[in-house]
Design an enzyme around this catalytic site. Structure first.
Site, PDB file in Angstrom:
ATOM      1  N   HIS A 117     -11.094  -2.325  -7.471  1.00 61.65           N
ATOM      2  CA  HIS A 117     -12.296  -3.150  -7.366  1.00 61.65           C
ATOM      3  C   HIS A 117     -11.943  -4.611  -7.623  1.00 61.65           C
ATOM      4  O   HIS A 117     -10.929  -4.907  -8.247  1.00 61.65           O
ATOM      5  CB  HIS A 117     -13.354  -2.685  -8.376  1.00 61.65           C
ATOM      6  CG  HIS A 117     -13.864  -1.315  -8.085  1.00 61.65           C
ATOM      7  ND1 HIS A 117     -13.233  -0.175  -8.548  1.00 61.65           N
ATOM      8  CD2 HIS A 117     -14.924  -0.895  -7.353  1.00 61.65           C
ATOM      9  CE1 HIS A 117     -13.894   0.887  -8.118  1.00 61.65           C
ATOM     10  NE2 HIS A 117     -14.922   0.480  -7.395  1.00 61.65           N
ATOM     11  N   CYS A 129      -7.375  -1.030   1.469  1.00 63.50           N
ATOM     12  CA  CYS A 129      -6.365  -1.550   2.387  1.00 63.50           C
ATOM     13  C   CYS A 129      -6.998  -1.620   3.776  1.00 63.50           C
ATOM     14  O   CYS A 129      -7.537  -0.628   4.269  1.00 63.50           O
ATOM     15  CB  CYS A 129      -5.152  -0.622   2.394  1.00 63.50           C
ATOM     16  SG  CYS A 129      -3.921  -1.039   3.651  1.00 63.50           S
ATOM     17  N   ARG A 132     -10.704 -11.213 -10.101  1.00 61.03           N
ATOM     18  CA  ARG A 132      -9.750 -10.250 -10.665  1.00 61.03           C
ATOM     19  C   ARG A 132      -9.725  -9.035  -9.756  1.00 61.03           C
ATOM     20  O   ARG A 132     -10.663  -8.251  -9.719  1.00 61.03           O
ATOM     21  CB  ARG A 132     -10.158  -9.834 -12.079  1.00 61.03           C
ATOM     22  CG  ARG A 132      -9.312  -8.689 -12.639  1.00 61.03           C
ATOM     23  CD  ARG A 132      -9.613  -8.399 -14.101  1.00 61.03           C
ATOM     24  NE  ARG A 132     -11.017  -8.200 -14.391  1.00 61.03           N
ATOM     25  CZ  ARG A 132     -11.600  -6.998 -14.548  1.00 61.03           C
ATOM     26  NH1 ARG A 132     -10.901  -5.888 -14.432  1.00 61.03           N
ATOM     27  NH2 ARG A 132     -12.891  -6.925 -14.820  1.00 61.03           N
ATOM     28  N   CYS A 136      -5.272   0.995   6.417  1.00 65.97           N
ATOM     29  CA  CYS A 136      -5.405   2.460   6.385  1.00 65.97           C
ATOM     30  C   CYS A 136      -6.612   2.952   5.589  1.00 65.97           C
ATOM     31  O   CYS A 136      -6.788   4.156   5.428  1.00 65.97           O
ATOM     32  CB  CYS A 136      -4.132   3.093   5.832  1.00 65.97           C
ATOM     33  SG  CYS A 136      -3.886   2.811   4.068  1.00 65.97           S
ATOM     34  N   CYS A 153      -8.565  -5.709  -9.501  1.00 64.13           N
ATOM     35  CA  CYS A 153      -8.151  -4.678 -10.446  1.00 64.13           C
ATOM     36  C   CYS A 153      -7.716  -3.463  -9.621  1.00 64.13           C
ATOM     37  O   CYS A 153      -8.540  -2.813  -8.975  1.00 64.13           O
ATOM     38  CB  CYS A 153      -9.340  -4.358 -11.346  1.00 64.13           C
ATOM     39  SG  CYS A 153      -8.987  -3.225 -12.667  1.00 64.13           S
ATOM     40  N   CYS A 210      -7.050  -5.418 -18.984  1.00 60.50           N
ATOM     41  CA  CYS A 210      -7.939  -4.311 -18.622  1.00 60.50           C
ATOM     42  C   CYS A 210      -7.208  -2.971 -18.490  1.00 60.50           C
ATOM     43  O   CYS A 210      -7.849  -1.927 -18.435  1.00 60.50           O
ATOM     44  CB  CYS A 210      -8.701  -4.625 -17.339  1.00 60.50           C
ATOM     45  SG  CYS A 210      -7.691  -4.610 -15.840  1.00 60.50           S
ATOM     46  N   ASP A 225     -14.420 -12.290 -12.680  1.00 64.31           N
ATOM     47  CA  ASP A 225     -14.092 -12.752 -14.033  1.00 64.31           C
ATOM     48  C   ASP A 225     -12.602 -13.077 -14.174  1.00 64.31           C
ATOM     49  O   ASP A 225     -12.044 -13.016 -15.257  1.00 64.31           O
ATOM     50  CB  ASP A 225     -14.504 -11.701 -15.071  1.00 64.31           C
ATOM     51  CG  ASP A 225     -13.808 -10.356 -14.877  1.00 64.31           C
ATOM     52  OD1 ASP A 225     -12.962 -10.224 -13.962  1.00 64.31           O
ATOM     53  OD2 ASP A 225     -14.113  -9.427 -15.642  1.00 64.31           O
ATOM     54  N   CYS A 263       0.848  -1.188   0.000  1.00 69.25           N
ATOM     55  CA  CYS A 263       0.000   0.000   0.000  1.00 69.25           C
ATOM     56  C   CYS A 263       0.887   1.241   0.000  1.00 69.25           C
ATOM     57  O   CYS A 263       1.801   1.359   0.819  1.00 69.25           O
ATOM     58  CB  CYS A 263      -0.904  -0.010   1.228  1.00 69.25           C
ATOM     59  SG  CYS A 263      -1.927   1.475   1.386  1.00 69.25           S
ATOM     60  N   HIS A 280      -8.262   3.491  -0.845  1.00 69.57           N
ATOM     61  CA  HIS A 280      -8.948   2.905  -1.996  1.00 69.57           C
ATOM     62  C   HIS A 280      -7.891   2.288  -2.904  1.00 69.57           C
ATOM     63  O   HIS A 280      -6.919   2.942  -3.279  1.00 69.57           O
ATOM     64  CB  HIS A 280      -9.725   3.984  -2.753  1.00 69.57           C
ATOM     65  CG  HIS A 280     -10.277   3.520  -4.057  1.00 69.57           C
ATOM     66  ND1 HIS A 280     -11.391   2.716  -4.144  1.00 69.57           N
ATOM     67  CD2 HIS A 280      -9.861   3.740  -5.325  1.00 69.57           C
ATOM     68  CE1 HIS A 280     -11.639   2.468  -5.426  1.00 69.57           C
ATOM     69  NE2 HIS A 280     -10.725   3.076  -6.161  1.00 69.57           N
ATOM     70  N   CYS A 317       0.412   3.166   3.603  1.00 62.28           N
ATOM     71  CA  CYS A 317       0.881   2.659   4.900  1.00 62.28           C
ATOM     72  C   CYS A 317       1.970   1.597   4.804  1.00 62.28           C
ATOM     73  O   CYS A 317       2.511   1.179   5.821  1.00 62.28           O
ATOM     74  CB  CYS A 317      -0.292   2.118   5.708  1.00 62.28           C
ATOM     75  SG  CYS A 317      -1.003   0.589   5.040  1.00 62.28           S
TER      76      CYS A 317
END
Length: 139
Positions: free
Chosen positions: A105, A96, A117, A99, A119, A65, A109, A47, A102, A50
């Site tokens: 997602h 995470c 997955r 902390c 992503c 993707c 699939d 991350c 974001h 953190c």
């Protein structure tokens, strides 16, 4: 696991504008623009906020993707999942656990053995190669 909590000002001082936008503002980088989407080197992805180890190169694959994709995290407890109903879609957001950054997602699939997955935005990660070198976007 002790949560890392910082003020908005502290996060802004620590992170680049893009890292802040993605990790604290739940943003998304454009596909095929992130530093790690095509990294094939052996190592660990941590991350960016953190330093918590989240994913390994062993679980990374090319999903096509445009974002780094993993079929599993290092440990499911390191990732928190929340329902994301933004952009007129229902998705599962991943954060995470240490902390609340974001990350991206998770979708159903992906390849076996999990069929998932993860992503992940490159801006939410820092890569530590197996030979000990750390790479980050702002270098």
């Amino acid at each position: 696991m002790d949560k890392v909590k910082k003020s908005d000002q502290e996060w802004r001082q620590q992170l680049t504008d893009e890292q802040y936008r993605v990790t604290r503002g739940k943003g998304t980088e454009r596909p095929f623009t992130g530093e790690y989407y095509d990294t094939k080197e052996a190592g660990v992805y941590v991350c960016v906020c953190c330093g918590e180890p989240l994913f390994t190169s062993e679980n990374k694959y090319d999903s096509g993707c445009g974002w780094p994709s993993f079929w599993a995290p290092m440990d499911k407890e390191k990732i928190t999942e929340e329902i994301d109903m933004s952009h007129m879609m229902v998705r599962t957001e991943i954060l995470c656990s240490k902390c609340d950054a974001h990350l991206g997602h998770v979708f159903d699939d992906g390849p076996q053995p999990t069929g998932q997955r993860y992503c992940v935005n490159s801006a939410s990660l820092r890569f530590h190669s197996a030979d000990g070198d750390a790479k980050q976007e702002d270098e």
